[in-house]
Design a protein around this motif. Structure first.
Motif, PDB file in Angstrom:
ATOM      1  N   LEU A 135     -97.090  -1.065   7.623  1.00  0.00           N
ATOM      2  CA  LEU A 135     -95.961  -1.606   7.691  1.00  0.00           C
ATOM      3  C   LEU A 135     -95.684  -2.379   9.110  1.00  0.00           C
ATOM      4  O   LEU A 135     -94.833  -3.539   8.858  1.00  0.00           O
ATOM      5  CB  LEU A 135     -94.786  -0.312   7.863  1.00  0.00           C
ATOM      6  N   GLN A 136     -96.211  -2.218  10.017  1.00  0.00           N
ATOM      7  CA  GLN A 136     -96.165  -3.015  11.378  1.00  0.00           C
ATOM      8  C   GLN A 136     -96.987  -4.199  11.060  1.00  0.00           C
ATOM      9  O   GLN A 136     -96.402  -5.373  11.481  1.00  0.00           O
ATOM     10  CB  GLN A 136     -96.977  -2.253  12.399  1.00  0.00           C
ATOM     11  N   SER A 137     -97.837  -4.222  10.597  1.00  0.00           N
ATOM     12  CA  SER A 137     -98.609  -5.732  10.040  1.00  0.00           C
ATOM     13  C   SER A 137     -97.647  -6.364   9.296  1.00  0.00           C
ATOM     14  O   SER A 137     -97.760  -7.669   9.451  1.00  0.00           O
ATOM     15  CB  SER A 137    -100.032  -5.559   9.582  1.00  0.00           C
ATOM     16  N   TRP A 138     -97.189  -5.799   8.130  1.00  0.00           N
ATOM     17  CA  TRP A 138     -96.351  -6.529   7.416  1.00  0.00           C
ATOM     18  C   TRP A 138     -95.085  -7.152   8.218  1.00  0.00           C
ATOM     19  O   TRP A 138     -94.682  -8.266   7.969  1.00  0.00           O
ATOM     20  CB  TRP A 138     -96.018  -5.762   6.199  1.00  0.00           C
ATOM     21  N   ARG A 139     -94.489  -6.366   8.797  1.00  0.00           N
ATOM     22  CA  ARG A 139     -93.295  -6.598   9.678  1.00  0.00           C
ATOM     23  C   ARG A 139     -93.850  -8.004  10.702  1.00  0.00           C
ATOM     24  O   ARG A 139     -93.069  -8.791  10.655  1.00  0.00           O
ATOM     25  CB  ARG A 139     -92.816  -5.506  10.598  1.00  0.00           C
ATOM     26  N   ALA A 140     -94.956  -7.853  11.306  1.00  0.00           N
ATOM     27  CA  ALA A 140     -95.349  -9.149  12.087  1.00  0.00           C
ATOM     28  C   ALA A 140     -95.430 -10.315  11.311  1.00  0.00           C
ATOM     29  O   ALA A 140     -95.252 -11.380  11.515  1.00  0.00           O
ATOM     30  CB  ALA A 140     -96.562  -8.621  12.936  1.00  0.00           C
ATOM     31  N   ALA A 141     -96.018 -10.082   9.909  1.00  0.00           N
ATOM     32  CA  ALA A 141     -96.377 -11.250   9.037  1.00  0.00           C
ATOM     33  C   ALA A 141     -95.200 -11.794   8.759  1.00  0.00           C
ATOM     34  O   ALA A 141     -94.903 -13.075   8.872  1.00  0.00           O
ATOM     35  CB  ALA A 141     -97.531 -10.813   7.859  1.00  0.00           C
ATOM     36  N   LEU A 142     -94.098 -10.976   8.250  1.00  0.00           N
ATOM     37  CA  LEU A 142     -92.754 -11.401   7.824  1.00  0.00           C
ATOM     38  C   LEU A 142     -91.948 -12.191   8.973  1.00  0.00           C
ATOM     39  O   LEU A 142     -91.339 -13.233   8.793  1.00  0.00           O
ATOM     40  CB  LEU A 142     -92.042 -10.268   7.142  1.00  0.00           C
TER      41      LEU A 142
ATOM     42  N   GLN B 151     -93.500 -13.568  11.440  1.00  0.00           N
ATOM     43  CA  GLN B 151     -94.161 -14.905  11.757  1.00  0.00           C
ATOM     44  C   GLN B 151     -93.688 -15.893  10.795  1.00  0.00           C
ATOM     45  O   GLN B 151     -93.313 -17.176  11.307  1.00  0.00           O
ATOM     46  CB  GLN B 151     -95.504 -14.890  11.817  1.00  0.00           C
ATOM     47  N   VAL B 152     -93.631 -15.551   9.521  1.00  0.00           N
ATOM     48  CA  VAL B 152     -93.153 -16.380   8.275  1.00  0.00           C
ATOM     49  C   VAL B 152     -91.723 -16.972   8.725  1.00  0.00           C
ATOM     50  O   VAL B 152     -91.359 -18.155   8.679  1.00  0.00           O
ATOM     51  CB  VAL B 152     -93.435 -16.088   7.203  1.00  0.00           C
ATOM     52  N   ALA B 153     -90.855 -16.006   8.930  1.00  0.00           N
ATOM     53  CA  ALA B 153     -89.446 -16.266   9.351  1.00  0.00           C
ATOM     54  C   ALA B 153     -89.264 -17.243  10.437  1.00  0.00           C
ATOM     55  O   ALA B 153     -88.171 -18.049  10.557  1.00  0.00           O
ATOM     56  CB  ALA B 153     -88.657 -14.959   9.912  1.00  0.00           C
ATOM     57  N   ASN B 154     -90.257 -17.173  11.513  1.00  0.00           N
ATOM     58  CA  ASN B 154     -89.960 -18.179  12.561  1.00  0.00           C
ATOM     59  C   ASN B 154     -90.585 -19.689  12.234  1.00  0.00           C
ATOM     60  O   ASN B 154     -90.579 -20.547  13.100  1.00  0.00           O
ATOM     61  CB  ASN B 154     -90.917 -17.850  13.751  1.00  0.00           C
ATOM     62  N   LEU B 155     -91.149 -19.930  11.045  1.00  0.00           N
ATOM     63  CA  LEU B 155     -91.664 -21.137  10.783  1.00  0.00           C
ATOM     64  C   LEU B 155     -90.389 -22.353  10.515  1.00  0.00           C
ATOM     65  O   LEU B 155     -89.514 -21.539  10.059  1.00  0.00           O
ATOM     66  CB  LEU B 155     -92.431 -21.120   9.514  1.00  0.00           C
ATOM     67  N   SER B 156     -90.760 -23.256  11.044  1.00  0.00           N
ATOM     68  CA  SER B 156     -89.487 -24.516  10.689  1.00  0.00           C
ATOM     69  C   SER B 156     -89.634 -24.856   9.356  1.00  0.00           C
ATOM     70  O   SER B 156     -90.630 -24.858   8.654  1.00  0.00           O
ATOM     71  CB  SER B 156     -89.629 -25.593  11.572  1.00  0.00           C
ATOM     72  N   GLY B 157     -88.622 -25.159   8.527  1.00  0.00           N
ATOM     73  CA  GLY B 157     -88.668 -25.693   7.341  1.00  0.00           C
ATOM     74  C   GLY B 157     -88.206 -27.145   7.126  1.00  0.00           C
ATOM     75  O   GLY B 157     -88.570 -28.144   8.358  1.00  0.00           O
TER      76      GLY B 157
END
Length: 141
Positions: free
Chosen positions: A21-28, A30-36
């Protein structure tokens, strides 16, 4: 009396789930912080072309570079690349590389070409121009 195996196994399973769960949370995160990409007021074909160029550039750059057996070339390639990057892409420029034979001029030019040629609709790398034109003429080039 004693503790059974079941509670220990359940505890291990719970820890594994928490780690996942912690690794999924960290990955999500990271993805949320990407600029579009700003797609407002742009044609779909333009957006697709920009994305494709960006991806091709990133992929190409990560696979092109100086091989390990080219000792001392990396700093020269980076210097030439900085010259290239400081130029406007809509301008025409020539970069001359000169020096004694066997010092890596063609290697520097080839690596630099490999790193930047995808920016252009058409490109070609000509090596050994003097020798080839002398032997076969300019038309062969």
């Amino acid at each position: 009396m004693g503790y059974g195996v079941a509670p220990v196994a359940k505890h291990e399973e719970r820890i594994k789930k928490e780690e996942k769960l912690q690794s999924w949370r960290a990955a999500l995160t990271q993805v949320a912080n990407l600029s579009g990409w700003d797609t407002r007021n742009k044609k779909e074909s333009t957006i697709i072309e920009e994305i494709a160029r960006k991806l091709i550039g990133d992929l190409h750059y990560s696979y092109s570079g100086v091989r390990e057996d080219h000792v001392g070339i990396q700093s020269h390639v980076e210097e030439m690349e900085n010259l290239y990057l400081s130029m406007g892409l809509n301008d025409v420029h020539f970069i001359g590389i000169w020096g004694m034979g066997g010092t890596g001029k063609t290697t520097i030019a080839q690596v630099l070409y490999d790193r930047v040629h995808y920016h252009f609709a058409g490109s070609s790398f000509l090596a050994n121009v003097r020798e080839k034109s002398r032997n076969d003429g300019l038309v062969s080039l």
